[in-house]
Motif scaffolding. Structure first.
Motif, PDB file in Angstrom:
ATOM      1  N   ILE A 263       0.802  -1.209   0.000  1.00 40.78           N
ATOM      2  CA  ILE A 263       0.000   0.000   0.000  1.00 40.78           C
ATOM      3  C   ILE A 263       0.838   1.264   0.000  1.00 40.78           C
ATOM      4  CG2 ILE A 263      -1.563   1.343   1.450  1.00 40.78           C
ATOM      5  CD1 ILE A 263      -2.748  -1.358   2.314  1.00 40.78           C
ATOM      6  N   LYS A 264       1.827   1.270   0.874  1.00 37.54           N
ATOM      7  CA  LYS A 264       2.567   2.512   1.078  1.00 37.54           C
ATOM      8  C   LYS A 264       3.276   2.932  -0.213  1.00 37.54           C
ATOM      9  CE  LYS A 264       5.169   4.905   4.549  1.00 37.54           C
ATOM     10  NZ  LYS A 264       5.806   4.820   5.861  1.00 37.54           N
ATOM     11  N   ALA A 265       3.910   1.974  -0.861  1.00 39.77           N
ATOM     12  CA  ALA A 265       4.649   2.296  -2.079  1.00 39.77           C
ATOM     13  C   ALA A 265       3.713   2.889  -3.119  1.00 39.77           C
ATOM     14  CB  ALA A 265       5.320   1.037  -2.619  1.00 39.77           C
ATOM     15  N   ARG A 266       2.519   2.295  -3.225  1.00 37.40           N
ATOM     16  CA  ARG A 266       1.585   2.789  -4.231  1.00 37.40           C
ATOM     17  C   ARG A 266       1.075   4.174  -3.878  1.00 37.40           C
ATOM     18  NH1 ARG A 266      -2.524  -1.925  -5.024  1.00 37.40           N
ATOM     19  NH2 ARG A 266      -3.642  -0.322  -6.176  1.00 37.40           N
ATOM     20  N   ALA A 267       0.867   4.401  -2.586  1.00 35.25           N
ATOM     21  CA  ALA A 267       0.393   5.716  -2.174  1.00 35.25           C
ATOM     22  C   ALA A 267       1.459   6.773  -2.430  1.00 35.25           C
ATOM     23  CB  ALA A 267       0.026   5.687  -0.692  1.00 35.25           C
TER      24      ALA A 267
END
Ligand SMILES: Nc1ncnc2c1ncn2[C@@H]1O[C@H](COP(=O)(O)OP(=O)(O)OP(=O)(O)O)[C@@H](O)[C@H]1O
Ligand SMILES: [Mg+2]
Lengths: 253, 855
Positions: free
Chosen positions: A140-144
């Motif tokens: 999630i974090k990378a995509r955000a």
């Protein structure tokens, strides 16, 4: 409870609304909305019929009080209609409970609001992460971070909404709106609170991201210039559709 | 997209870790505020933990120290001289023995000529066998028995400035004061304010001349068994004989039970008061969370737009509440553990021994569980509406706000709360009737306070002072701003005020009653235990001092043998609330005889007969209230034993007696012509103009008639005063919890609405209001709030005290105006102070910064 599914791909190339309706992401039939205010019924939408092709863009315009926001709310499943039906991505919203509709929103819908509506207690990054987290996705974090980068705010991820300008907040909300890869994006006066220059930047971002993801975009606006950038303009007045026309122009490549 | 969990959205997993994460994130920027909500219950939890721990310690201490409370393995007590039968039992017991005789008598300190009514205890033997008679110097507690020495209670030593080595005169004998008595086995601090103890060696009792007939002497025997003895069996064997001769017995076990019982009542009372403080705090929590949720509506609406469902949103906030509730409860439990250290000091006048304080983990855990439970329960009320927040709020603010209040689940929560209160109360009281009464009383108190609060708010609105200046109007109208907490504040501060005021009023009532009798030409000095032979002498001495002999009343002691031919044992059998009570039999009656009613008596029922007929049953008169409580009727036959002589009587009348005046009042009055020849003593009533004359007179009386006891009204007033201030201290201490809880709720609510206030103030400043004007508006608002709150409390306590005055004390109620005004003003100003301190931030920051900051 089971639902019909629309299995076809959403990445259709530009569909003119006047072409035969290949694939309707949003299908509104005989929609009416009546408010009971002070004992007096007040019908704000009369018998609305709209079908929106997947991947297309459309603008709803009209004078203040004509029912634009009401219509948008109904399309997005934020409210229940008094009559008629709303079908979003093949799912009949009218038969769903509020919680089921919430799930539909999480899966298929993105929102942009006039007043940004970022969660004030979450950082910019966390605001973008929420829809993904709700879906229980991975990485999630990378995509955000990537999405924040796309709206040019990679460096501001740890800032709280109050530490951002209005334009920046709207860009964060854009990143959030696209984070769950929605099939359809609703925007109510997305530039209503912004100055001309900032508006231009945000609008460009909306259309760029939209094109990139192949999302259907429905926006409500007073701004005819902004409306003109969509493929189709639906004019309403006093709760009636007064015109519904495809735009001849092709938005700037 | 077919693999999407969409197929069954209702079964979608709740994803707890994410909910916790969201709860954590969402709380991040208002954690201190959340904590502030919960802080309202900290004190309540603290009070309960303190009281529970204290109760635990007390139980432990009673178990450990019961032996030192009675000082022996077995004790006999009797109000009459020991009969030969009992003496035989005493002799037969294989134990170490001590004997004590005690009675009320005047003592005189020759140095300064001070006299005072005391409890004289003449002691023989090595008592106490457990614990010690605590004295300074320590050895005196044992050694005084060897010489002509006495131990004198420390309050007496202080009052008359007596030092060890000075002398004290008891009856005819002068003793050297061997030591200051700090604590006798089993005596409680409060007893010593009524009749302080003086110990003397038994062998001088006879010489004092105080052991003659007419004095009421209690005899005690103390036994210490050195060999192992089966007490149960022993008691079982002795009980019938002891009962027959009216001898009471105590063992360490009965002492434990008795002490345990009386202190259970005490801790029960305290924990209920603590519980009320907790409930106040809970209501504070509920109303604070209500506002919190309202402020969160937009956040919740956005979350719902993003796909969070109702229960998930609800859980996010529930998790926050549980978290801070837990922290608050832990803090409360810690605080309670500290407060516990103070409790023995607060209650020192009611405790028979020093309490060893240990940490009670049971109480701490109980407190924490209770705190979390109660914060959830009360937060639930506003919290369940989170489920119903519509995502439409993102498009159109405060959409359908009314839906927040209409939810059937709310009734379930109310029911749960009620069940919780009842359950908790039942755990404390273990009695269904009392529980129901308490719960109803609590509901009523809250209801009445809420009603008064609402009424006041309504009046404020209705009679809004439109003609006042702008600042006043603005301050006034802030009371019913949206999200105001006026009602809850009025209730909580009001309840605290009511507790304190009621206490104050009752104290006033009691003093008023006592003081009433000291006015005019009412008697204010009583001399009792005057022997028949001394009657003339005492009267003469009184007159010689220039004091009036208002009346001299004969008293004959007797006991009741049977009622309508039925003895106690027979009455016991058919006592189902119908026949006369068994309690009427067995007590000692002090009876007078005369041919007329006195000025303080009125005939209530029947016929007053002043002269006994030549033959037949003697017509007597019984005090009305006593007759009612004993279920006696006109025409009942009573058989009295007048010191060996049986006398048949019949009840002919009931009298009401005005107990408000110092008078010799009697439960039973005989007609003239029966008791004149019976052994009797006299009571003399007089009136002294001042304490100096009284003291001089008293020492003359004690000098000449050592067996005569003198009670000065001044002494009674001081005893009542002391007692009230001791009880009052405990009640004030407990009321403090409720007041401070009210203040915390106040602080919390001021904080909560701070943002709203900031925006208003900034707006006002932008519109050109000066700093002082804003300050004035804030001050006025809080003044109104404090004033409304404290007047609500005062109103309630006025009503309560008035009811008490007319129903219990039978007097007119004249509230003291000045102190009440003081309380009103004090609480109002305190409220203003807190309000101003909290709003400081608004005034000192530039408007822009305030507007940008998110709470
Ligand atoms: N809850 C409600 N109860 C009663 N009437 C309502 C309610 N919500 C909206 N309306 C009415 O419905 C009409 C349409 O409102 P809506 O907000 O959709 O207009 P709009 O086209 O979005 O206007 P604007 O351009 O000013 O935002 C208005 O007349 C409004 O007063
Ligand atoms: Mg609108």
């Amino acid at each position: 409870m089971t639902f019909k599914f629309n299995n076809s791909t959403i990445l259709q190339s530009f569909n003119n609304a006047n072409n035969f309706p290949v694939d309707h992401i949003l299908n509104i039939k005989n929609l009416s909305k009546t408010y009971q205010s002070g004992g007096q019924p007040l019908t704000v939408l009369h018998n609305i019929n709209i079908a929106i092709a997947a991947g297309s863009t459309a603008a709803i315009v009209g004078p203040s009080g004509s029912g634009k926001t009401t219509l948008l709310g109904l399309c997005a499943g934020l409210d229940r209609s008094s009559e008629g039906s709303v079908e979003l991505n093949g799912i009949a919203l009218d038969s769903l409970s509020e919680d089921e509709r919430a799930h539909v929103r999480n899966q298929h819908v993105g929102f942009i609001f006039q007043n940004f509506q970022l969660l004030p207690t979450l950082t910019a990054l966390e605001n973008v992460m929420v829809p993904l987290e709700l879906r229980g996705e991975k990485n999630i974090k990378a995509r955000a971070v990537e999405l924040l980068g796309k709206v040019g705010l990679a460096e501001r991820g740890h800032h709280y909404p109050t530490q951002l300008s209005g334009g920046e907040q709207q860009r964060v909300s854009l990143a959030r709106a696209f984070s769950n890869a929605p099939k359809i994006l609703f925007a109510d006066e997305p530039t209503g609170n912004l100055d001309a220059e900032t508006s231009e930047k945000v609008v460009k971002l909306i259309f760029d991201l939209n094109r990139e993801a192949g999302t259907t975009l429905i926006l409500v606006t007073h701004d005819l210039e902004l409306a003109a950038k969509t493929q189709r303009i639906i004019r309403i007045k006093g709760g009636h559709i007064v015109s519904d026309a495809a735009q001849s122009l092709v938005i700037g490549h | 997209m077919t693999n999407d969990p969409m197929t069954n959205p209702t079964k979608r997993k709740l994803n707890l870790p994410w909910l916790f994460l969201m709860a954590w994130r969402d709380s991040r920027r208002n954690r201190s505020r959340l904590f502030l909500f919960i802080s309202s219950i900290i004190l309540g939890i603290a009070a309960l933990v303190a009281i529970y721990s204290f109760g635990d310690n007390l139980r432990q201490n009673i178990d450990d120290q019961a032996a030192t409370l009675i000082g022996a393995d077995l004790v006999f007590n009797s109000n009459k001289p020991i009969t030969p039968d009992v003496q035989k039992i005493v002799d037969s017991l294989d134990a170490r023995k001590s004997q004590e005789r005690n009675f009320v008598s005047m003592v005189l300190f020759p140095k300064g000529n001070g006299t005072r009514l005391t409890m004289v205890r003449a002691l023989e033997g090595d008592f106490p066998y457990y614990g010690t008679i605590e004295t300074v110097p320590a050895a005196a507690g044992v050694d005084f028995r060897k010489g002509k020495e006495a131990l004198v209670d420390k309050t007496l030593m202080l009052q008359f400035g007596v030092k060890v080595g000075d002398s004290v005169k008891v009856g005819q004998v002068t003793f050297r004061v061997a030591g200051t008595l700090n604590k006798a086995p089993g005596s409680v601090g409060i007893q010593s304010s009524i009749a302080p103890i003086v110990y003397i060696p038994m062998r001088y009792l006879e010489k004092t001349g105080l052991s003659q007939a007419g004095s009421r002497i209690q005899s005690s025997y103390y036994f210490k068994f050195d060999k192992k003895v089966d007490m149960e069996a022993l008691i079982k064997r002795l009980e019938p004989k002891l009962d027959r001769d009216a001898v009471n017995y105590q063992t360490i076990k009965t002492q434990k039970e008795q002490t345990g019982r009386s202190f259970e009542d005490l801790t029960r009372f305290l924990s209920l008061v603590g519980f009320i403080a907790l409930l106040l705090g809970c209501i504070g929590v509920a109303s604070a969370i209500h506002i919190y949720v309202r402020e969160k509506i937009n956040t919740i609406a956005v979350l719902r737009c993003l796909g969070v469902n109702g229960w998930q949103a609800f859980l996010i906030y529930l998790i926050q509440i549980v978290g801070v509730g837990f922290i608050g409860s832990v803090v409360g439990a810690l605080l309670g553990t500290f407060i516990q250290q103070v409790l023995p000091w607060v209650l020192k006048d009611f405790l028979p021994f020093a309490i060893d304080i240990t940490t009670s983990w049971g109480a701490i855990i109980q407190g924490i569980v209770l705190g979390v439970l109660i914060s959830i329960l009360f937060a639930l009320l506003p919290l369940i509406s989170v489920r119903n927040v519509s995502p439409l709020n993102t498009l159109r603010m405060s959409f359908e706000e009314t839906r927040l209040t209409r939810d059937p689940l709310k009734w379930l929560v109310y029911l749960l709360i009620l069940a919780f209160i009842a359950g908790f109360t039942y755990l404390q009281l273990k009695d269904i009737g009392q529980t129901i009464a308490f719960v109803i009383a609590i509901l009523l108190a809250f209801l009445i306070l809420t009603l008064i609060a609402r009424l006041l708010m309504f009046m404020v609105k209705k009679f809004f002072p439109f003609s006042w200046s702008y600042l006043w109007r603005q301050g006034f109208s802030n009371l019913y701003r949206p999200n105001n907490q006026s009602v809850i504040l009025i209730v909580s501060i009001g309840l605290g005020t009511a507790l304190i005021c009621t206490l104050f009023f009752i104290q006033g009532l009691l003093m008023q009653r006592v003081a009433l009798s000291s006015s005019g030409s009412q008697p204010n000095l009583i001399l009792f235990d005057i022997q028949a032979s001394q009657k003339a002498g005492v009267a003469e001495l009184t007159r010689k001092q220039g004091l009036p002999v208002i009346s001299q009343v004969p008293i004959v002691t007797m006991s009741l043998v049977n009622i309508n031919g039925k003895t106690g044992v027979q009455l016991k059998k058919d006592t189902l609330g119908k026949g006369p009570s068994i309690r009427a039999i067995g007590r000692e009656y002090r009876v007078t005889y005369r041919d007329t009613l006195t000025g303080t008596e009125r005939l209530k029922e029947g016929e007053w007969i002043g002269k006994a007929p030549a033959n037949g049953d003697i017509p007597i008169s019984v005090e009305d209230r006593y007759a009612k409580s004993m279920r006696l009727k006109i025409g009942d036959y009573l058989l009295f034993n007048v010191q060996g002589l049986l006398v048949n009587t019949v009840i002919k009348s009931f009298r009401t007696v005005n107990f408000n005046r110092i008078q010799t009042n009697f439960l039973v009055v005989f007609p003239a012509g029966v008791l004149e020849q019976a052994p009797q003593f006299y009571v003399l009533l007089s009136r002294v103009p001042g304490s100096k004359i009284s003291a001089a007179f008293q020492s003359k009386v004690v000098d000449k008639f050592p067996n005569v006891s003198v009670v000065d009204l001044g002494l009674i007033i001081s005893v009542v005063d002391e007692l009230m201030s001791k009880i009052g201290f405990v009640i004030r201490f407990m009321a403090m919890f409720s007041i401070i809880t009210g203040i915390i709720v106040l602080i919390a609510s001021v904080r909560i609405s701070k943002y709203q206030r900031m925006q208003e103030s900034v707006l006002l400043r932008t519109l050109g209001a000066s700093r002082n004007q804003i300050l004035t508006i804030t001050a006025l608002e809080y003044f109104f709030l404090g004033f409304l709150a404290s007047s609500t409390g005062v109103l309630l306590s006025l009503a309560g005290s008035w009811a008490l005055a007319s129903n219990v004390f039978d007097t007119a109620f004249h509230p003291q105006v000045l102190p009440v005004l003081g309380i009103l003003l004090g609480i109002s100003l305190l409220t203003v102070l807190i309000g101003l301190l909290n709003s400081r931030g608004v005034l000192n920051k530039p408007p822009l910064e305030v507007l940008r900051r998110d709470v």
